[in-house]
Design a protein around this motif. Structure first.
Motif, PDB file in Angstrom:
ATOM      1  N   LYS A  37       0.861  -1.176   0.000  1.00 55.39           N
ATOM      2  CA  LYS A  37       0.000   0.000   0.000  1.00 55.39           C
ATOM      3  C   LYS A  37       0.903   1.234   0.000  1.00 55.39           C
ATOM      4  O   LYS A  37       1.727   1.403   0.904  1.00 55.39           O
ATOM      5  N   ILE A  38       0.731   2.088  -1.002  1.00 49.22           N
ATOM      6  CA  ILE A  38       1.538   3.305  -1.050  1.00 49.22           C
ATOM      7  C   ILE A  38       0.877   4.384  -0.211  1.00 49.22           C
ATOM      8  O   ILE A  38      -0.125   4.152   0.468  1.00 49.22           O
ATOM      9  N   LEU A  39       1.426   5.597  -0.243  1.00 45.90           N
ATOM     10  CA  LEU A  39       1.026   6.642   0.698  1.00 45.90           C
ATOM     11  C   LEU A  39      -0.460   6.965   0.658  1.00 45.90           C
ATOM     12  O   LEU A  39      -1.057   7.291   1.682  1.00 45.90           O
ATOM     13  N   ASN A  40      -1.073   6.898  -0.530  1.00 40.43           N
ATOM     14  CA  ASN A  40      -2.495   7.252  -0.623  1.00 40.43           C
ATOM     15  C   ASN A  40      -3.413   6.076  -0.289  1.00 40.43           C
ATOM     16  O   ASN A  40      -4.627   6.169  -0.454  1.00 40.43           O
ATOM     17  N   GLY A  41      -2.837   4.951   0.177  1.00 45.58           N
ATOM     18  CA  GLY A  41      -3.632   3.788   0.541  1.00 45.58           C
ATOM     19  C   GLY A  41      -3.915   2.846  -0.600  1.00 45.58           C
ATOM     20  O   GLY A  41      -4.554   1.801  -0.405  1.00 45.58           O
ATOM     21  N   GLU A  42      -3.423   3.155  -1.791  1.00 46.61           N
ATOM     22  CA  GLU A  42      -3.658   2.308  -2.955  1.00 46.61           C
ATOM     23  C   GLU A  42      -2.778   1.055  -2.883  1.00 46.61           C
ATOM     24  O   GLU A  42      -1.601   1.128  -2.563  1.00 46.61           O
ATOM     25  N   LEU A  43      -3.380  -0.100  -3.165  1.00 45.72           N
ATOM     26  CA  LEU A  43      -2.645  -1.357  -3.165  1.00 45.72           C
ATOM     27  C   LEU A  43      -2.094  -1.620  -4.559  1.00 45.72           C
ATOM     28  O   LEU A  43      -2.854  -1.761  -5.523  1.00 45.72           O
ATOM     29  N   ARG A  44      -0.766  -1.670  -4.656  1.00 47.59           N
ATOM     30  CA  ARG A  44      -0.111  -1.841  -5.951  1.00 47.59           C
ATOM     31  C   ARG A  44       0.861  -3.020  -5.917  1.00 47.59           C
ATOM     32  O   ARG A  44       1.431  -3.332  -4.873  1.00 47.59           O
ATOM     33  N   SER A  45       1.044  -3.649  -7.077  1.00 46.61           N
ATOM     34  CA  SER A  45       2.094  -4.646  -7.269  1.00 46.61           C
ATOM     35  C   SER A  45       3.101  -4.102  -8.277  1.00 46.61           C
ATOM     36  O   SER A  45       2.717  -3.648  -9.364  1.00 46.61           O
ATOM     37  N   TYR A  46       4.373  -4.151  -7.898  1.00 51.16           N
ATOM     38  CA  TYR A  46       5.466  -3.696  -8.758  1.00 51.16           C
ATOM     39  C   TYR A  46       6.236  -4.931  -9.237  1.00 51.16           C
ATOM     40  O   TYR A  46       6.802  -5.673  -8.439  1.00 51.16           O
ATOM     41  N   PHE A  47       6.240  -5.135 -10.556  1.00 51.69           N
ATOM     42  CA  PHE A  47       6.853  -6.310 -11.152  1.00 51.69           C
ATOM     43  C   PHE A  47       8.228  -5.970 -11.716  1.00 51.69           C
ATOM     44  O   PHE A  47       8.351  -5.087 -12.573  1.00 51.69           O
ATOM     45  N   PRO A  48       9.288  -6.679 -11.282  1.00 54.82           N
ATOM     46  CA  PRO A  48      10.586  -6.544 -11.932  1.00 54.82           C
ATOM     47  C   PRO A  48      10.616  -7.432 -13.175  1.00 54.82           C
ATOM     48  O   PRO A  48      10.238  -8.611 -13.113  1.00 54.82           O
ATOM     49  N   GLY A  49      11.030  -6.887 -14.296  1.00 52.12           N
ATOM     50  CA  GLY A  49      11.011  -7.688 -15.507  1.00 52.12           C
ATOM     51  C   GLY A  49      12.008  -7.248 -16.554  1.00 52.12           C
ATOM     52  O   GLY A  49      12.576  -6.144 -16.495  1.00 52.12           O
ATOM     53  N   TYR A  50      12.220  -8.109 -17.528  1.00 54.12           N
ATOM     54  CA  TYR A  50      13.039  -7.814 -18.710  1.00 54.12           C
ATOM     55  C   TYR A  50      12.701  -8.865 -19.764  1.00 54.12           C
ATOM     56  O   TYR A  50      11.982  -9.844 -19.487  1.00 54.12           O
ATOM     57  N   THR A  51      13.179  -8.672 -20.989  1.00 50.50           N
ATOM     58  CA  THR A  51      12.980  -9.668 -22.042  1.00 50.50           C
ATOM     59  C   THR A  51      14.342 -10.168 -22.498  1.00 50.50           C
ATOM     60  O   THR A  51      15.279  -9.390 -22.667  1.00 50.50           O
ATOM     61  N   GLU A  52      14.428 -11.489 -22.683  1.00 49.35           N
ATOM     62  CA  GLU A  52      15.710 -12.078 -23.021  1.00 49.35           C
ATOM     63  C   GLU A  52      16.151 -11.785 -24.452  1.00 49.35           C
ATOM     64  O   GLU A  52      17.297 -12.044 -24.814  1.00 49.35           O
ATOM     65  N   ASP A  53      15.245 -11.243 -25.275  1.00 51.64           N
ATOM     66  CA  ASP A  53      15.673 -10.796 -26.597  1.00 51.64           C
ATOM     67  C   ASP A  53      16.354  -9.431 -26.537  1.00 51.64           C
ATOM     68  O   ASP A  53      16.762  -8.888 -27.563  1.00 51.64           O
ATOM     69  N   ARG A  54      16.472  -8.879 -25.305  1.00 52.25           N
ATOM     70  CA  ARG A  54      17.170  -7.618 -25.013  1.00 52.25           C
ATOM     71  C   ARG A  54      16.481  -6.397 -25.624  1.00 52.25           C
ATOM     72  O   ARG A  54      17.065  -5.325 -25.704  1.00 52.25           O
TER      73      ARG A  54
END
Length: 441
Positions: free
Chosen positions: A355-372
């Motif tokens: 939950k960020i400061l405004n109370g919103e529930l968020r998911s932060y995804f770390p990602g990349y693509t192997e084709d660069r």
């Protein structure tokens, strides 16, 4: 008393929360090189008020003597001084015996592919993590997997606790590595390459009676002669149930190859969750299933669990979700719009759900693509608005850090400056605003 900046294992419903002292300093816009292939930052405040971000590298097959733990002072934006406030070398190796972190190739411990840590102790200073060692210990003459420990206040190893011995039995499923951990009350849970669930009791500092437990999870990386090696998959706690993914599709390493699968462990019964069964990820063009998360309604109530699998054709992950009874539920409708529109062979790791400061529930995804096409990005999905995060442009890479080549694996969050700290394959730690996505916060 100083308290930790890091989200504690209050993710019984998949939501990380934390308290943290105020501070106003930033990392350099280009990030800080940690010197190690680091997993998510572990944010911590020392007793003297210094704010730090620690990271531990991953993979069980890396040389155990190699340095694997690093520390960044996020007040000054440079690597940490030692406990006497003198400059010191980072990263440092990990060891099974208690004592100060040393420099040089003197370690005897490695970790795993998807590294999840648990904080413990009066100042949340003890980092407990899945560990593997070939060092003989009493009762484990051929090495073991278990609970590694770092004391961030003392910059020291605390005693490693073995949970299962490494094995080398041709034609049988072997213990070569592990993944985890998740915490329910005083117990930590992980999974070994045989598919069984490990358990460690933090009160008695010993394996739980009766462990390891069978839950029907398919083994992976379990062929003889591989140890130490990775368990390919991850775990996540949702409503005090442990959901775990396994990727047995690699015939060179797995005794009985098959598609990715998801299972559920109930710590109340020490058995598979009633009614859930083993879920096979049968989507075409699926890659590794490395990310497991809760699924939530707009009020933040946990509905079940979702897994996010890499995609051979698109950057957006393949998403599958189930309720707690094992019935399929629709994946978030707009989740795919949070990911970049180009690239393929995507890799997505565990999201940070907060939950960020405004109370919103968020998911932060770390990602990349192997084709660069995408060397690293942060994708943001809001469960509160059931949409890609409003006001969060992107997903854009941090071009200021190694030209965007961050290959992020995970994030830590400080709520009082609303800042995400990320780290990944290339070893650079960077920061970004959790609301706007702007780099440097």
């Amino acid at each position: 008393m100083a308290v930790t900046l890091a989200p504690l294992s209050a993710h019984g419903a998949g939501i990380a929360v934390s308290a943290a002292p105020q501070h106003h300093k930033n990392l350099p816009v280009g990030g800080v090189y940690t010197g190690t292939d680091g997993f998510k930052p572990i944010l911590h405040t020392t007793p003297d008020g210094t704010h730090q971000a620690w990271t531990i590298s991953h993979h069980a097959y890396t040389g155990q003597t190699r340095p694997k733990v690093s520390c960044v002072n996020i007040d000054t934006g440079v690597l940490c001084n030692d406990v006497n406030n003198q400059a010191t070398e980072w990263p440092k190796p990990l060891n099974t015996t208690e004592g100060p972190l040393r420099t040089g190739p003197v370690g005897n411990m490695a970790t795993t592919q998807v590294l999840q840590t648990i904080l413990d102790g009066p100042n949340s200073q003890f980092v407990r993590f899945p560990a593997v060692t070939t060092t003989p210990l009493p009762g484990y003459p051929n090495g073991s997997v278990g609970v590694g420990c770092v004391d961030m206040d003392r910059q020291a190893n605390c005693t490693y606790r073995p949970l299962a011995g490494l094995t080398n039995n041709p034609g049988q499923s072997n213990v070569n590595g592990l993944t985890g951990f998740d915490r329910v009350k005083d117990r930590l849970y992980g999974t070994i390459t045989t598919g069984q669930v490990l358990c460690y009791d933090t009160v008695i500092e010993a394996p739980c009676p009766g462990q390891p437990f069978d839950v029907g999870s398919p083994p992976n990386t379990d062929k003889a002669g591989l140890a130490p090696d990775d368990f390919i998959g991850s775990t996540e706690l949702v409503n005090d149930k442990v959901f775990l993914s396994s990727n047995p599709q690699y015939a060179a390493k797995t005794l009985h190859p098959g598609p990715p699968a998801v299972t559920c462990f109930d710590p109340v019964t020490n058995q598979a969750c009633a009614g859930f069964g083993t879920k096979i990820i049968s989507n075409p063009r699926v890659l590794n299933t490395l990310a497991v998360s809760g699924s939530f309604d707009t009020a933040g109530n946990a509905l079940g669990a979702c897994v996010f699998s890499g995609n051979q054709d698109y950057p957006a992950p393949i998403t599958n979700c189930w309720d707690f009874d094992g019935k399929p539920i629709a994946p978030p409708f707009e989740l795919a719009t949070a990911f970049p529109p180009a690239g393929k062979d995507s890799i997505v790791f565990q999201p940070l759900t907060i939950k960020i400061l405004n109370g919103e529930l968020r998911s932060y995804f770390p990602g990349y693509t192997e084709d660069r096409v995408h060397l690293g990005y942060t994708a943001c999905y809001s469960w509160t608005t059931a949409s890609a995060c409003h006001g969060f442009p992107g997903p854009l890479p941090n071009q200021n850090t190694l030209g965007g080549d961050t290959h992020p694996y995970g994030y830590g969050y400080n709520p009082l400056n609303n800042c995400l700290y990320g780290v990944g394959h290339t070893g650079y730690m960077f920061s970004e605003n959790a609301t706007t996505g702007s780099f440097g916060c």
